[in-house]
Design an enzyme around this catalytic site. Structure first.
Site, PDB file in Angstrom:
ATOM      1  N   SER A  74     -10.783   1.315   6.338  1.00  0.00           N
ATOM      2  CA  SER A  74      -9.992   1.213   5.118  1.00  0.00           C
ATOM      3  C   SER A  74      -9.587  -0.199   4.739  1.00  0.00           C
ATOM      4  O   SER A  74      -9.132  -0.432   3.629  1.00  0.00           O
ATOM      5  CB  SER A  74      -8.748   2.091   5.230  1.00  0.00           C
ATOM      6  OG  SER A  74      -9.091   3.456   5.266  1.00  0.00           O
ATOM      7  N   LYS A 108       0.830  -1.203   0.000  1.00  0.00           N
ATOM      8  CA  LYS A 108       0.000   0.000   0.000  1.00  0.00           C
ATOM      9  C   LYS A 108       0.866   1.255   0.000  1.00  0.00           C
ATOM     10  O   LYS A 108       1.858   1.341   0.735  1.00  0.00           O
ATOM     11  CB  LYS A 108      -0.928  -0.015   1.216  1.00  0.00           C
ATOM     12  CG  LYS A 108      -1.934   1.139   1.243  1.00  0.00           C
ATOM     13  CD  LYS A 108      -2.910   0.986   2.403  1.00  0.00           C
ATOM     14  CE  LYS A 108      -3.885   2.167   2.457  1.00  0.00           C
ATOM     15  NZ  LYS A 108      -4.876   2.034   3.539  1.00  0.00           N
ATOM     16  N   SER A 124      -9.336   3.277   2.306  1.00  0.00           N
ATOM     17  CA  SER A 124      -8.209   3.746   1.534  1.00  0.00           C
ATOM     18  C   SER A 124      -7.356   2.613   0.952  1.00  0.00           C
ATOM     19  O   SER A 124      -6.454   2.872   0.157  1.00  0.00           O
ATOM     20  CB  SER A 124      -7.320   4.635   2.424  1.00  0.00           C
ATOM     21  OG  SER A 124      -6.775   3.907   3.508  1.00  0.00           O
TER      22      SER A 124
END
Length: 466
Positions: free
Chosen positions: A175, A76, A151
């Site tokens: 997220s 990520k 996210s």
């Protein structure tokens, strides 16, 4: 090789037994990325092909093997990875190439994973919709005109499309849960402290966010969780934890599961979501558990007020180095920074008292129930060019993140939570549920998820962009 149909566990077994080489797996991974990433924009900062193939050949020649040996993983883009552009989705860090791995990247690398690039994220990870001015938007593989959530949106899409078999993510306000739900995969928010964050800055006050794993099955979630979890001596609030794998999938006979729905109407929810989720709860009943409706256990507005206070305080602290450059921040980041800077110490204290009251109430609930369930989102995936929902069912959203209020009961007190797929709505879009329990019940939740997955196999039934 169809990577979207192959579990991480199967790939790793083939790698360990010599039935698959890291070189072959890297070739298949890069081919899959070339086939589908252009349509969804999930993997960014992909490294040079020749360099990655060389790393795969080196993995084949290496004698020592970690638990993820030879497995390609994209990290990520909130995580610093040595030698790979690490932007946080912000133009401020567009050209930032770290020399040192963050802790989670170092653990992945030490386990033998080959880090191939990044997965896309919103700017600074703010908002449950993955778009930023560096890489653009990531699209939902079930309808590219719609959001993939966030996210950890890039991670979820990379999994759903078979570009990777495991993915890391992070979760402050859903997220790991919202993008898992919207992409028909699993996301796991571990008990706070199980997966330590980067040991820098304040180490005591900000207990909201956590790193965690995503995958296409609970078994694969467990594989990655065991690699990234465990205490770090530089993190005083990180906790020892036993490995969760192999998962023990036991009978659900006698288990009690509580369904919280829309929290007695406090969480406005789009039509069809509650029915979609409550219908899936019959799977647990078929496995022997008792599922009961649970009335709202705590005042939702008190939870919300506590949450937005502690969140703004946390986010403002992280953005403080950019306080004199607010013009480079997106509007939601500016909003969080301004709110956080304006808070008094006693306002933060009052928010933490509410958090403490909710924790005490949750302990009482878990004396009655083995797990509780909420929807993983209050809306279906919305248009990709829309920053965030402004209303739900005629109810105006008064902040950019109010539409994700449903995740705050878990986030506020650091509970473990598995986002499980709940099938597809009338429009063919995925939805999911939050299955959560008391702190430390991580292994039990994954076992519950594994029993559910053995019946449903949702990620395998509808592989995205096959």
């Amino acid at each position: 090789m169809n990577l979207s149909d192959t579990s991480a566990a199967d790939l790793l077994e083939k790698l360990a037994t010599g039935h698959l080489s890291a070189t072959e797996l890297m070739r298949a991974t890069l081919d899959r990325i070339a086939q589908v990433n252009g349509q969804v924009n999930a993997i960014v900062a992909l490294q040079d092909e020749d360099k990655l193939m060389a790393q795969a050949r080196a993995a084949d020649d290496k004698s020592g093997r970690g638990p993820l040996h030879g497995l390609p993983i994209a990290v990520k883009d909130l995580v610093n990875v040595a030698g790979i552009a690490s932007t946080q989705g912000s133009p401020v860090f567009r050209n930032h190439v770290p020399a040192v791995d963050d802790l989670i990247a170092a653990r992945l690398r030490a386990a033998g994973a080959i880090l191939i690039g990044k997965t896309n994220t919103p700017e600074f990870g703010l908002g449950s919709h993955t778009f930023n001015p560096v890489y653009g938007a990531t699209r939902n593989p079930y309808d590219p005109a719609r959001s993939c959530g966030g996210s950890s949106g890039g991670a979820a899409v990379a999994l759903a499309t078979g570009m990777v078999a495991l993915a890391d993510g992070s979760d402050m306000m859903g997220s790991l849960r919202n993008p898992a739900a919207w992409n028909n995969v699993y996301g796991f928010r571990p008990s706070w402290g199980w997966v330590p964050s980067e040991p820098q800055g304040d180490l005591f006050l900000h207990q909201l966010s956590t790193l965690g794993p995503m995958a296409r099955s609970p078994q694969d979630i467990g594989l990655l969780l065991d690699v990234i979890s465990g205490p770090d001596p530089r993190q005083p609030l990180s906790v020892p934890c036993e490995p969760v794998t192999p998962l023990s999938v036991e009978s659900l006979d006698g288990m009690r599961i509580g369904w919280l729905g829309d929290w007695g109407g406090a969480f406005p929810t789009e039509e069809g979501i509650l029915n979609q989720c409550s219908n899936e709860l019959a799977i647990f009943e078929g496995l022997g558990a008792t599922v009961e409706d649970v009335p709202p256990p705590f005042d939702a507005e008190r939870l919300w007020d506590s949450w937005i206070t502690l969140r703004s305080w946390n986010v403002a602290a992280s953005l403080l180095p950019l306080a004199d450059r607010k013009d480079v921040l997106k509007d939601t980041a500016q909003w969080e920074l301004e709110r956080g800077l304006a808070l008094t110490a006693m306002e933060v204290h009052a928010a933490s008292v509410t958090r403490s009251d909710w924790y005490r109430r949750a302990v009482e609930l878990f004396a009655e129930y083995d797990a509780l369930v909420l929807p993983a989102a209050q809306v279906w995936p919305f248009p990709v060019d829309q920053p965030y929902p402004r209303s739900i069912g005629g109810v105006a959203m008064d902040t950019y993140h109010r539409w994700m209020q449903v995740v705050t009961p878990v986030s506020l007190i650091g509970l473990p939570c598995l986002s499980i797929p709940a099938g597809f709505g009338p429009g063919g879009l995925p939805m999911g549920m939050q299955l959560f329990g008391p702190r430390g019940s991580d292994a039990q939740l994954l076992a519950l998820g594994a029993a559910y997955h053995a019946v449903t196999h949702w990620p395998q039934k509808r592989p995205a962009m096959a």
